[in-house]
Motif scaffolding. Structure first.
Motif, PDB file in Angstrom:
ATOM      1  N   GLY A 170       0.826  -1.207   0.000  1.00 12.34           N
ATOM      2  CA  GLY A 170       0.000   0.000   0.000  1.00 12.34           C
ATOM      3  C   GLY A 170       0.855   1.250   0.000  1.00 12.34           C
ATOM      4  N   GLU A 171       0.406   2.263  -0.713  1.00 12.00           N
ATOM      5  CA  GLU A 171       1.168   3.501  -0.829  1.00 12.00           C
ATOM      6  C   GLU A 171       0.306   4.716  -0.482  1.00 12.00           C
ATOM      7  OE1 GLU A 171       4.421   2.546  -4.333  1.00 12.00           O
ATOM      8  OE2 GLU A 171       2.521   3.477  -4.898  1.00 12.00           O
ATOM      9  N   VAL A 172       0.993   5.763   0.019  1.00 10.04           N
ATOM     10  CA  VAL A 172       0.387   7.082   0.162  1.00 10.04           C
ATOM     11  C   VAL A 172       1.035   7.955  -0.903  1.00 10.04           C
ATOM     12  CG1 VAL A 172       0.136   9.119   1.618  1.00 10.04           C
ATOM     13  CG2 VAL A 172      -0.090   6.837   2.609  1.00 10.04           C
ATOM     14  N   VAL A 173       0.221   8.459  -1.814  1.00  9.97           N
ATOM     15  CA  VAL A 173       0.747   9.218  -2.951  1.00  9.97           C
ATOM     16  C   VAL A 173       0.613  10.712  -2.655  1.00  9.97           C
ATOM     17  CG1 VAL A 173       0.545   9.671  -5.413  1.00  9.97           C
ATOM     18  CG2 VAL A 173       0.082   7.379  -4.523  1.00  9.97           C
ATOM     19  N   SER A 174       1.751  11.383  -2.529  1.00  9.51           N
ATOM     20  CA  SER A 174       1.762  12.837  -2.412  1.00  9.51           C
ATOM     21  C   SER A 174       2.161  13.414  -3.765  1.00  9.51           C
ATOM     22  CB  SER A 174       2.725  13.289  -1.310  1.00  9.51           C
ATOM     23  OG  SER A 174       4.059  12.968  -1.658  1.00  9.51           O
ATOM     24  N   LEU A 175       2.348  14.708  -3.842  1.00 11.59           N
ATOM     25  CA  LEU A 175       2.624  15.332  -5.139  1.00 11.59           C
ATOM     26  C   LEU A 175       3.891  14.776  -5.793  1.00 11.59           C
ATOM     27  CD1 LEU A 175       1.785  17.470  -7.221  1.00 11.59           C
ATOM     28  CD2 LEU A 175       3.154  19.129  -5.944  1.00 11.59           C
ATOM     29  N   TYR A 176       4.911  14.489  -4.996  1.00 12.88           N
ATOM     30  CA  TYR A 176       6.192  14.088  -5.564  1.00 12.88           C
ATOM     31  C   TYR A 176       6.625  12.665  -5.224  1.00 12.88           C
ATOM     32  CZ  TYR A 176       6.636  19.086  -6.447  1.00 12.88           C
ATOM     33  OH  TYR A 176       6.417  20.370  -6.883  1.00 12.88           O
ATOM     34  N   ASN A 177       6.023  12.058  -4.197  1.00  9.83           N
ATOM     35  CA  ASN A 177       6.528  10.770  -3.734  1.00  9.83           C
ATOM     36  C   ASN A 177       5.418   9.737  -3.555  1.00  9.83           C
ATOM     37  OD1 ASN A 177       9.285  11.695  -3.399  1.00  9.83           O
ATOM     38  ND2 ASN A 177       8.565  12.828  -1.610  1.00  9.83           N
TER      39      ASN A 177
END
Length: 464
Positions: free
Chosen positions: A391-398
């Motif tokens: 599972g991932e948390v997607v921010s603007l750059y990462n």
């Protein structure tokens, strides 16, 4: 007659003082995503974690004569992006989010660096992200999209920018163009391209492009991830000052320095990394202050931000702050994500393996006592988003591991820090000013006023 002569003499003194106070050496520092709580939080963090620091951990610009706030909405939104905000700061013109160096009707607007070059001054931009990213690009390019990376780089090559520094050159994946292609283009144009700040500092004449040692990386290493030999925005600032002091002492110069990492780690809601990046900004400003001490009547230093990122909240609960708990976070959330992925690749997916990592990286269970609810949250996140699926948390750059984001979030809250967003907010941004022409900044209320005040400090005016 005697009174007339006295009046003339006084007038000459006033004119002389005004001339002395005209800015010849201008430093503009932009903390990308920098909000007042990022700054004050850093000072609280430093006082708790870095007792060895001078002035009880205050940042270098916190006692500047001008300390105020400015609004920063764009033409198209109450919440600006970096390109519209940088265009406003560079040119004094509001534009649409995503536009670069043009107004809302897509007409090119002159930047203060272009104005400085017209007046015979040397100019420079430096950042710890890509040199053709949104903020630095607004000071030398004019594009309808901040993503027109090759067009923006072409404009850099054709510009009057004497010193440019960044981690790499951004290129669109489908374009077939690489950062190395851009390096070759710059060299063919007579620009000296180097990948070591010490080498850039020693250049005696001609234009310089300083890039990171690994052009595949879009940013330099974060302050709390740096290893021996890594370069930082502090190194880039030092190199620029040494270069300009050697090559532009007579002509004067204008240097824009962006602390671009700040936006990245604030998008990730990573408080410790944000504070350490503010410290790097503070160290960079201190280098300008050291220069100011040599030429106090001719040097102007401005520190501001394009927008606030994350909506950091200090003391979000129970009237408490406990910065000491942040002492045990060793690296950025990006580094923690990498370490978690290494465990998965190595087949080390037991809860005991993960506990060992969290003890080492965040001090959990040893130095930072967790509540039962926190432990349950960590374990559920581990089972669902680390073992069962990635599972991932997607921010603007990462794209960070969900578990890494959860763990850092818990640490933040144990220090009584919280965030309201993974994005930009509409908060006003800080403005700090010191030096020659400081009086022109007394009535800065909006980010567009900054460009006009800089122009006035040069004895010039920005024309529309």
């Amino acid at each position: 007659m005697k009174r007339l002569l006295t009046f003339v003499a006084m007038l000459l003194v006033v004119v002389s003082v005004s001339a002395q106070q005209q800015a010849k050496y201008i430093f503009l520092f932009i903390g990308d995503g920098l909000g007042i709580n990022h700054i004050y939080g850093t000072e609280l963090y430093n006082a708790a974690i870095h007792p060895e620091m001078e002035n009880n951990g205050r940042v270098s610009f916190s006692r500047f004569p001008v300390r105020t706030f400015v609004s920063n909405h764009s033409f198209s939104s109450l919440v600006t992006d970096s390109s519209a905000a940088a265009t406003a700061i560079a040119s004094g013109v509001k534009t649409v989010n995503g536009y670069m160096g043009v107004d809302a009707d897509k007409r090119p607007v002159k930047s203060v660096t272009e104005l400085a070059a017209e007046r015979g001054m040397a100019t420079g931009v430096a950042t710890n992200v890509a040199m053709n990213h949104a903020t630095p690009s607004a000071f030398y390019s004019h594009a309808e999209s901040r993503s027109d990376y090759k067009e923006i780089f072409d404009q850099y090559v054709a510009s009057d920018i004497d010193f440019a520094a960044g981690a790499t050159v951004l290129c669109r994946r489908k374009s077939g163009i690489t950062p190395q292609d851009c390096v070759e283009q710059a060299k063919e144009a007579g620009i000296k391209v180097v990948q070591d700040a010490r080498e850039a500092a020693k250049v005696r004449k001609g234009r310089v492009l300083l890039l990171g040692k690994d052009l595949r990386k879009k940013t330099l290493e974060y302050a709390n991830d740096m290893k021996e030999g890594d370069q930082s925005i502090v190194d880039y600032t030092a190199a620029a000052i040494e270069y300009f002091e050697r090559t532009a002492k007579k002509s004067g110069f204008m240097l824009m320095v962006e602390a671009g990492h700040l936006d990245y780690c604030a998008h990730d809601n990573d408080a410790v990394t944000t504070f350490e990046e503010v410290n790097h900004l503070s160290q960079s400003v201190q280098l300008a202050l050291d220069f100011y001490k040599k030429y106090p009547e001719q040097t102007l230093i401005i520190v501001t931000a394009d927008h606030e990122t994350g909506g950091m909240c200090l003391g979000y609960k129970n009237y408490k702050m406990n910065m000491e708990r942040l002492a045990w976070q060793k690296h950025s959330i990006i580094s923690l994500t990498d370490k978690m992925r290494q465990l998965r690749l190595a087949g080390k997916t037991s809860w005991e393996d993960m506990q060992s990592l969290l003890r080492s990286e965040l001090g959990f269970w040893i130095h930072v006592k967790l509540r039962k609810k926190d432990e349950q949250t960590l374990r559920k996140t581990f089972d669902k988003y680390f073992v069962e699926t990635a599972g991932e948390v997607v921010s603007l750059y990462n794209h960070n591991e969900k578990l890494a984001s959860t763990a850092v979030g818990i640490l933040n809250k144990r220090a009584y820090i919280d965030w309201i967003s993974l994005d930009h907010t509409g908060a006003q941004v800080p403005l700090y000013v010191k030096g020659a022409g400081v009086e022109h900044f007394y009535e800065c209320y909006d980010n567009t006023d900054i460009a006009r005040a800089i122009a006035k400090s040069m004895g010039a005016k920005l024309e529309r």
